[in-house]
Design a protein around this motif. Structure first.
Motif, PDB file in Angstrom:
ATOM      1  N   UNK A  20       2.160   9.697   3.898  1.00 47.31           N
ATOM      2  CA  UNK A  20       1.987   9.047   5.205  1.00 47.31           C
ATOM      3  C   UNK A  20       2.990   7.898   5.327  1.00 47.31           C
ATOM      4  N   UNK A  21       3.116   7.124   4.251  1.00 49.05           N
ATOM      5  CA  UNK A  21       4.041   5.986   4.270  1.00 49.05           C
ATOM      6  C   UNK A  21       5.490   6.446   4.434  1.00 49.05           C
ATOM      7  N   UNK A  22       5.850   7.557   3.736  1.00 42.16           N
ATOM      8  CA  UNK A  22       7.226   8.080   3.877  1.00 42.16           C
ATOM      9  C   UNK A  22       7.524   8.429   5.329  1.00 42.16           C
ATOM     10  N   UNK A  23       6.524   8.954   6.025  1.00 45.66           N
ATOM     11  CA  UNK A  23       6.729   9.408   7.402  1.00 45.66           C
ATOM     12  C   UNK A  23       6.667   8.258   8.419  1.00 45.66           C
ATOM     13  N   UNK A  24       5.646   7.388   8.249  1.00 44.81           N
ATOM     14  CA  UNK A  24       5.380   6.404   9.306  1.00 44.81           C
ATOM     15  C   UNK A  24       5.630   4.951   8.888  1.00 44.81           C
ATOM     16  N   UNK A  25       6.028   4.739   7.610  1.00 42.86           N
ATOM     17  CA  UNK A  25       6.225   3.367   7.132  1.00 42.86           C
ATOM     18  C   UNK A  25       4.894   2.654   6.948  1.00 42.86           C
ATOM     19  N   UNK A  26       4.954   1.340   6.770  1.00 38.29           N
ATOM     20  CA  UNK A  26       3.732   0.559   6.651  1.00 38.29           C
ATOM     21  C   UNK A  26       3.339   0.240   5.220  1.00 38.29           C
ATOM     22  N   UNK A  27       2.183  -0.385   5.078  1.00 38.38           N
ATOM     23  CA  UNK A  27       1.696  -0.817   3.760  1.00 38.38           C
ATOM     24  C   UNK A  27       0.528   0.049   3.308  1.00 38.38           C
ATOM     25  N   UNK A  28       0.572   0.406   2.025  1.00 36.39           N
ATOM     26  CA  UNK A  28      -0.541   1.152   1.428  1.00 36.39           C
ATOM     27  C   UNK A  28      -1.442   0.148   0.715  1.00 36.39           C
ATOM     28  N   UNK A 238       1.361  14.513  -9.192  1.00 39.65           N
ATOM     29  CA  UNK A 238       2.390  14.123  -8.214  1.00 39.65           C
ATOM     30  C   UNK A 238       2.456  12.613  -7.997  1.00 39.65           C
ATOM     31  N   UNK A 239       1.562  11.870  -8.655  1.00 34.41           N
ATOM     32  CA  UNK A 239       1.650  10.403  -8.617  1.00 34.41           C
ATOM     33  C   UNK A 239       1.654   9.901 -10.063  1.00 34.41           C
ATOM     34  N   UNK A 240       2.080   8.652 -10.234  1.00 27.47           N
ATOM     35  CA  UNK A 240       1.991   8.081 -11.588  1.00 27.47           C
ATOM     36  C   UNK A 240       0.571   7.554 -11.756  1.00 27.47           C
ATOM     37  N   UNK A 241      -0.037   7.906 -12.861  1.00 25.57           N
ATOM     38  CA  UNK A 241      -1.451   7.544 -13.069  1.00 25.57           C
ATOM     39  C   UNK A 241      -1.678   6.043 -12.881  1.00 25.57           C
ATOM     40  N   UNK A 242      -0.733   5.230 -13.389  1.00 24.91           N
ATOM     41  CA  UNK A 242      -0.959   3.781 -13.319  1.00 24.91           C
ATOM     42  C   UNK A 242      -0.840   3.234 -11.886  1.00 24.91           C
ATOM     43  N   UNK A 243      -0.334   4.066 -10.970  1.00 26.01           N
ATOM     44  CA  UNK A 243      -0.223   3.620  -9.574  1.00 26.01           C
ATOM     45  C   UNK A 243      -1.549   3.737  -8.818  1.00 26.01           C
ATOM     46  N   UNK A 244      -2.480   4.515  -9.365  1.00 20.31           N
ATOM     47  CA  UNK A 244      -3.755   4.712  -8.656  1.00 20.31           C
ATOM     48  C   UNK A 244      -4.494   3.369  -8.627  1.00 20.31           C
ATOM     49  N   UNK A 245      -4.830   2.927  -7.438  1.00 19.70           N
ATOM     50  CA  UNK A 245      -5.518   1.635  -7.313  1.00 19.70           C
ATOM     51  C   UNK A 245      -4.571   0.488  -6.970  1.00 19.70           C
ATOM     52  N   UNK A 246      -3.266   0.798  -6.914  1.00 21.21           N
ATOM     53  CA  UNK A 246      -2.292  -0.259  -6.578  1.00 21.21           C
ATOM     54  C   UNK A 246      -1.990  -0.257  -5.076  1.00 21.21           C
ATOM     55  N   UNK A 247      -1.395  -1.362  -4.638  1.00 26.74           N
ATOM     56  CA  UNK A 247      -0.900  -1.471  -3.259  1.00 26.74           C
ATOM     57  C   UNK A 247       0.617  -1.242  -3.268  1.00 26.74           C
ATOM     58  N   UNK A 248       1.136  -0.722  -2.170  1.00 29.16           N
ATOM     59  CA  UNK A 248       2.591  -0.451  -2.099  1.00 29.16           C
ATOM     60  C   UNK A 248       3.162  -0.903  -0.771  1.00 29.16           C
TER      61      UNK A 248
END
Ligand SMILES: Cc1cc2nc3c(=O)[nH]c(=O)nc-3n(C[C@H](O)[C@H](O)[C@H](O)COP(=O)(O)O)c2cc1C
Length: 248
Positions: A20-28, A238-248
């Motif tokens: 979603x972020x790749x398509x529409x930008x914004x903060x996760x 398809x994601x890095x495990x340590x990224x789960x729970x992080x903000x981007x």
């Protein structure tokens, strides 16, 4: 700016949120760490797994505090059966006068694997087609072809509320075996602060929300459910495990 609020314990929802972020930008933003009301955003995406034909507790708790005037788009993902979870979400959001523009559902690999383990080829085939299927939803959103559930659709509301009230029992049934190296990752990642170290031992308290993040993501597979010996654990590759729970 677009706000992409997500909940995820094994990464499926994070994969979608990133797309979603790749398509529409914004903060996760990870919902358990977000205590705002979304007033800072122009529009909001909520990306969430389906739990017991309904919503995970952190998402359920988020809905009442969101501001009423924002355009909200919901992407729910599930492992096997929607059971009217989209209609349940819509109905609940309407009770809180939210401005829901669209609700979409998407199949992803099952992470409720305490009893049944899906065949590997099946999980792999769902993952393989996942970005294509996410993109189809994002195309619809981009073209403002919004989709909402039938307001008269049946839901499994009673079952959902009953199960939600019993999720703490899952925590009572977890224990830690001798493989535990006390890295305390489970303590850090638990979204309901349900895991602690007491007298040098990992203990589970009484507010488990059944996300199974600790079970799937323990690096030693040391967290076991009842006395089951299953070695199967799932984290979205398809994601890095340590990224789960992080903000981007
Ligand atoms: C407690 C719990 C309940 C679940 N209930 C459902 C369900 O009712 N229907 C379904 O199809 N999948 C259900 N699932 C599976 C998840 O919705 C699915 O695997 C999701 O993609 C996980 O997303 P995540 O990796 O972002 O946490 C459940 C998972 C958990 C942990």
């Amino acid at each position: 700016m677009t706000g992409i609020l997500y909940f995820s314990s094994t990464g499926n929802s994070l994969q979608i949120a990133k797309r979603v972020q790749e398509r529409f930008g914004g903060s996760i933003l990870y919902i358990p760490k977000y205590d705002g009301d979304a007033s800072e955003f122009e529009r909001v995406f909520i990306v969430t797994p389906i739990y017991s034909y309904g919503l995970p507790t952190p998402v359920f708790d988020l809905i009442p505090r969101l501001v009423k005037d924002k355009e909200i788009i919901v992407i729910q993902n599930y492992g096997g059966m929607i059971g009217g979870a989209d209609a349940l979400f819509y109905d609940y959001a309407m009770q809180h006068n939210l401005n829901i523009m669209g609700i979409y559902t998407l199949k992803m690999p099952e992470n409720y694997t305490l009893f049944l383990v899906p065949p590997k080829f099946y999980t792999n085939s769902i993952l393989k087609s996942s970005n294509k299927r996410i993109d189809k939803i994002l195309d619809k959103i981009e073209n403002e072809k919004y989709k909402l559930p039938n307001p008269h659709a049946s839901t499994k509301r009673d079952t959902y509320l009953k199960n939600k009230g019993n999720w703490h029992i899952i925590g009572d049934r977890f224990s830690v075996n001798d493989n535990c190296v006390k890295c305390q990752k489970c303590v850090q990642i638990c979204p309901s602060n349900n895991i602690a170290v007491e007298d040098g031992k990992i203990v589970f308290k009484d507010n488990c929300i059944a996300c199974l993040g600790c079970y799937h993501r323990c690096p030693q597979k040391a967290i076991v459910y009842l006395d089951k010996k299953s070695k199967y654990r799932y984290v979205n590759p398809n994601v890095k495990e340590k990224e789960i729970g992080q903000n981007f």
